[in-house]
Design an enzyme around this catalytic site. Sequence first.
Site, PDB file in Angstrom:
ATOM      1  N   SER A  35      -9.665  -2.599   4.958  1.00 47.52           N
ATOM      2  CA  SER A  35      -9.083  -1.257   4.705  1.00 47.52           C
ATOM      3  C   SER A  35      -9.549  -0.996   3.162  1.00 47.52           C
ATOM      4  O   SER A  35      -8.876  -1.720   2.069  1.00 47.52           O
ATOM      5  CB  SER A  35      -7.600  -1.346   4.889  1.00 47.52           C
ATOM      6  OG  SER A  35      -7.239  -1.740   6.046  1.00 47.52           O
ATOM      7  N   LEU A  36     -10.353  -0.201   3.089  1.00 45.71           N
ATOM      8  CA  LEU A  36     -11.111   0.175   1.631  1.00 45.71           C
ATOM      9  C   LEU A  36     -10.242   1.480   1.207  1.00 45.71           C
ATOM     10  O   LEU A  36      -9.652   1.179   0.195  1.00 45.71           O
ATOM     11  CB  LEU A  36     -12.380   0.654   1.844  1.00 45.71           C
ATOM     12  CG  LEU A  36     -13.276   0.519   0.448  1.00 45.71           C
ATOM     13  CD1 LEU A  36     -13.189  -0.782  -0.384  1.00 45.71           C
ATOM     14  CD2 LEU A  36     -14.662   1.130   0.397  1.00 45.71           C
ATOM     15  N   HIS A  37     -10.162   2.396   1.567  1.00 45.47           N
ATOM     16  CA  HIS A  37      -9.376   3.599   1.162  1.00 45.47           C
ATOM     17  C   HIS A  37      -9.844   4.244  -0.172  1.00 45.47           C
ATOM     18  O   HIS A  37      -9.362   5.358  -0.499  1.00 45.47           O
ATOM     19  CB  HIS A  37      -8.079   3.391   1.093  1.00 45.47           C
ATOM     20  CG  HIS A  37      -7.428   3.078   2.579  1.00 45.47           C
ATOM     21  ND1 HIS A  37      -7.992   3.327   3.701  1.00 45.47           N
ATOM     22  CD2 HIS A  37      -6.782   1.901   2.838  1.00 45.47           C
ATOM     23  CE1 HIS A  37      -7.297   2.808   4.783  1.00 45.47           C
ATOM     24  NE2 HIS A  37      -6.502   1.878   4.202  1.00 45.47           N
ATOM     25  N   SER A  87      -8.331  -6.648  10.770  1.00 45.76           N
ATOM     26  CA  SER A  87      -8.260  -5.473   9.902  1.00 45.76           C
ATOM     27  C   SER A  87      -7.632  -6.265   8.630  1.00 45.76           C
ATOM     28  O   SER A  87      -6.337  -6.964   8.644  1.00 45.76           O
ATOM     29  CB  SER A  87      -7.510  -4.150  10.025  1.00 45.76           C
ATOM     30  OG  SER A  87      -7.524  -3.381   9.150  1.00 45.76           O
ATOM     31  N   GLY A  89       1.752  -5.897   9.129  1.00 49.49           N
ATOM     32  CA  GLY A  89       1.373  -7.153   8.359  1.00 49.49           C
ATOM     33  C   GLY A  89       0.081  -7.266   8.031  1.00 49.49           C
ATOM     34  O   GLY A  89      -0.994  -6.560   8.447  1.00 49.49           O
ATOM     35  N   GLU A  90      -0.326  -8.066   6.977  1.00 47.87           N
ATOM     36  CA  GLU A  90      -1.555  -8.729   6.641  1.00 47.87           C
ATOM     37  C   GLU A  90      -2.063  -9.698   7.221  1.00 47.87           C
ATOM     38  O   GLU A  90      -1.697 -10.884   7.009  1.00 47.87           O
ATOM     39  CB  GLU A  90      -1.653  -8.495   4.962  1.00 47.87           C
ATOM     40  CG  GLU A  90      -3.100  -9.214   4.331  1.00 47.87           C
ATOM     41  CD  GLU A  90      -4.366  -8.492   4.966  1.00 47.87           C
ATOM     42  OE1 GLU A  90      -4.153  -7.204   4.998  1.00 47.87           O
ATOM     43  OE2 GLU A  90      -5.267  -9.284   5.341  1.00 47.87           O
ATOM     44  N   CYS A  99       1.582   2.590  12.435  1.00 49.14           N
ATOM     45  CA  CYS A  99       2.074   2.223  11.018  1.00 49.14           C
ATOM     46  C   CYS A  99       3.438   1.948  10.555  1.00 49.14           C
ATOM     47  O   CYS A  99       3.832   2.241   9.579  1.00 49.14           O
ATOM     48  CB  CYS A  99       1.318   2.957  10.111  1.00 49.14           C
ATOM     49  SG  CYS A  99      -0.666   3.321  10.297  1.00 49.14           S
ATOM     50  N   CYS A 137       0.993  -1.073   0.103  1.00 53.60           N
ATOM     51  CA  CYS A 137       0.111  -0.089  -0.029  1.00 53.60           C
ATOM     52  C   CYS A 137       1.005   1.112  -0.030  1.00 53.60           C
ATOM     53  O   CYS A 137       1.866   1.322   0.722  1.00 53.60           O
ATOM     54  CB  CYS A 137      -0.940   0.055   1.193  1.00 53.60           C
ATOM     55  SG  CYS A 137      -2.173  -1.493   1.257  1.00 53.60           S
TER      56      CYS A 137
HETATM   57  N1  SAH Z   1      -2.906  -5.250   6.735  1.00 52.59           N
HETATM   58  C1  SAH Z   1      -3.951  -4.759   7.272  1.00 52.59           C
HETATM   59  C2  SAH Z   1      -3.797  -4.419   8.782  1.00 52.59           C
HETATM   60  C3  SAH Z   1      -2.614  -3.401   9.130  1.00 52.59           C
HETATM   61  S1  SAH Z   1      -2.703  -1.817   8.402  1.00 52.59           S
HETATM   62  C4  SAH Z   1      -4.966  -3.892   6.659  1.00 52.59           C
HETATM   63  O1  SAH Z   1      -4.527  -3.534   5.501  1.00 52.59           O
HETATM   64  O2  SAH Z   1      -5.920  -3.374   7.104  1.00 52.59           O
HETATM   65  C5  SAH Z   1      -3.865  -1.176   9.598  1.00 52.59           C
HETATM   66  C6  SAH Z   1      -4.632   0.228   9.117  1.00 52.59           C
HETATM   67  O3  SAH Z   1      -3.691   1.378   9.032  1.00 52.59           O
HETATM   68  C7  SAH Z   1      -5.063  -0.150   7.681  1.00 52.59           C
HETATM   69  O4  SAH Z   1      -6.451   0.275   7.645  1.00 52.59           O
HETATM   70  C8  SAH Z   1      -4.319   0.782   7.040  1.00 52.59           C
HETATM   71  O5  SAH Z   1      -4.905   0.978   5.527  1.00 52.59           O
HETATM   72  C9  SAH Z   1      -4.044   2.034   7.741  1.00 52.59           C
HETATM   73  N2  SAH Z   1      -2.747   2.639   7.553  1.00 52.59           N
HETATM   74  C10 SAH Z   1      -1.710   2.366   6.729  1.00 52.59           C
HETATM   75  N3  SAH Z   1      -1.018   3.568   6.572  1.00 52.59           N
HETATM   76  C11 SAH Z   1      -1.601   4.524   7.026  1.00 52.59           C
HETATM   77  C12 SAH Z   1      -1.149   5.788   7.024  1.00 52.59           C
HETATM   78  N4  SAH Z   1      -0.292   6.359   6.700  1.00 52.59           N
HETATM   79  N5  SAH Z   1      -2.233   6.665   7.516  1.00 52.59           N
HETATM   80  C13 SAH Z   1      -3.317   6.274   7.951  1.00 52.59           C
HETATM   81  N6  SAH Z   1      -3.619   5.142   7.936  1.00 52.59           N
HETATM   82  C14 SAH Z   1      -2.688   4.086   7.532  1.00 52.59           C
END
Ligand code: SAH
Length: 345
Positions: free
Chosen positions: A212-214, A189, A157-158, A329, A114
């Site tokens: 985590s949609l975004h 998550s 991690g995922e 994060c 990501c």
């Molecule tokens: N891999 C899993 C869990 C870890 S990340 C996932 O993707 O959900 C935990 C959350 O933090 C996720 O929603 C991720 O997208 C978010 N995240 C990662 N980097 C970020 C950032 N710079 N600002 C805000 N949220 C962030």
Amino acid sequence: MTDIKSMTQGEITDALKAMGESAFRGKQIFSWLHKGVRSFDEMSNLPKSLREKLSAEYFITSPEIARKQVSALDGTMKYLWRLSDGNCIETVLMSYHHGNTVCISSQVGCRMGCKFCASTVAGKVRDLRPSEMIDQVLFTQLDSGLEISNIVLMGIGEPLDNRDTVLRFLELVNHPDGLNIGMRHISLSTCGIVPGIDALAKEDLQLTLSVSLHAPDSETRSRIMPVNKAYDVEDLFAACHRYFKTTGRRISFEYAMIDGVNDNDWQADLLARKIHGMPGHVNLIPLNDVVESELKPSKRVAAFQKRLESHGITATVRRSLGGDIDASCGQLRRKEMEKQGGEEI
Ligand code: SAH
């Protein structure tokens, strides 16, 4: 040598029976492990001969604190643990009025890529073991002296890329002779691994699934989340609808607000349409500025929230904790790696 804390109580009991020991020893050993003993010698109600036999065949994981930071702003604590092979992982402890929550890691690094996330910059080193996930909860509780009531699998991690381990961790952490944390107090998550979501639905657990949609549209999502090229946003929403149908559990959609990328009104409208038909909840996250990324925090968080609400979608803005201690994060682990000349420690 076998990692005994990754074993279920049933497995430990079977192993003990195979050694010619009584079954009740399994329960005793499991309880000790989940109280945080660091050696078999601490298991004072076991005969010495058994303790010696166990030490010859099994090891007990016990991470060391590589670094610990406490936020002066809100008391959030961040632990950097050094594992037995020298790798480091992060755990964050947050105190809310409803209890203490730990945010734990499921892998050393992450391979999801990501674009806005510091945890994935250097890729994945390895999966964690169930014991190493338990240890994060256990030793954070022991060191802080605060009782942990909630767990979020939202650290590095995922989780669904290390699914078998995570499922075993859930079974262990939920056990009445262990940490005994109820499923309703656990959130998992995922960045959206569709087969993983379907597999989790089959388990029919009472935990909360966070996705985590975004971005609600494929073009934007593929730009910031490579996983979208494997599991497109349409497939992801279909999986979420299936998940809700099977488990009856409301899904939480995480949405980090990125300036000019995913914060437009049309995206709020599209998001509302996609969630329609299931009781989803949107959690808007003010983007944490990651130095390695050119993506910047959005200034439209409140406007986006209003727009979603105008469509009848519940949307909250996540309160940011630990802003002074790199609590989010993968930022602390990155710093530690940089200190070591960018190498894994
Ligand atoms: N891999 C899993 C869990 C870890 S990340 C996932 O993707 O959900 C935990 C959350 O933090 C996720 O929603 C991720 O997208 C978010 N995240 C990662 N980097 C970020 C950032 N710079 N600002 C805000 N949220 C962030």
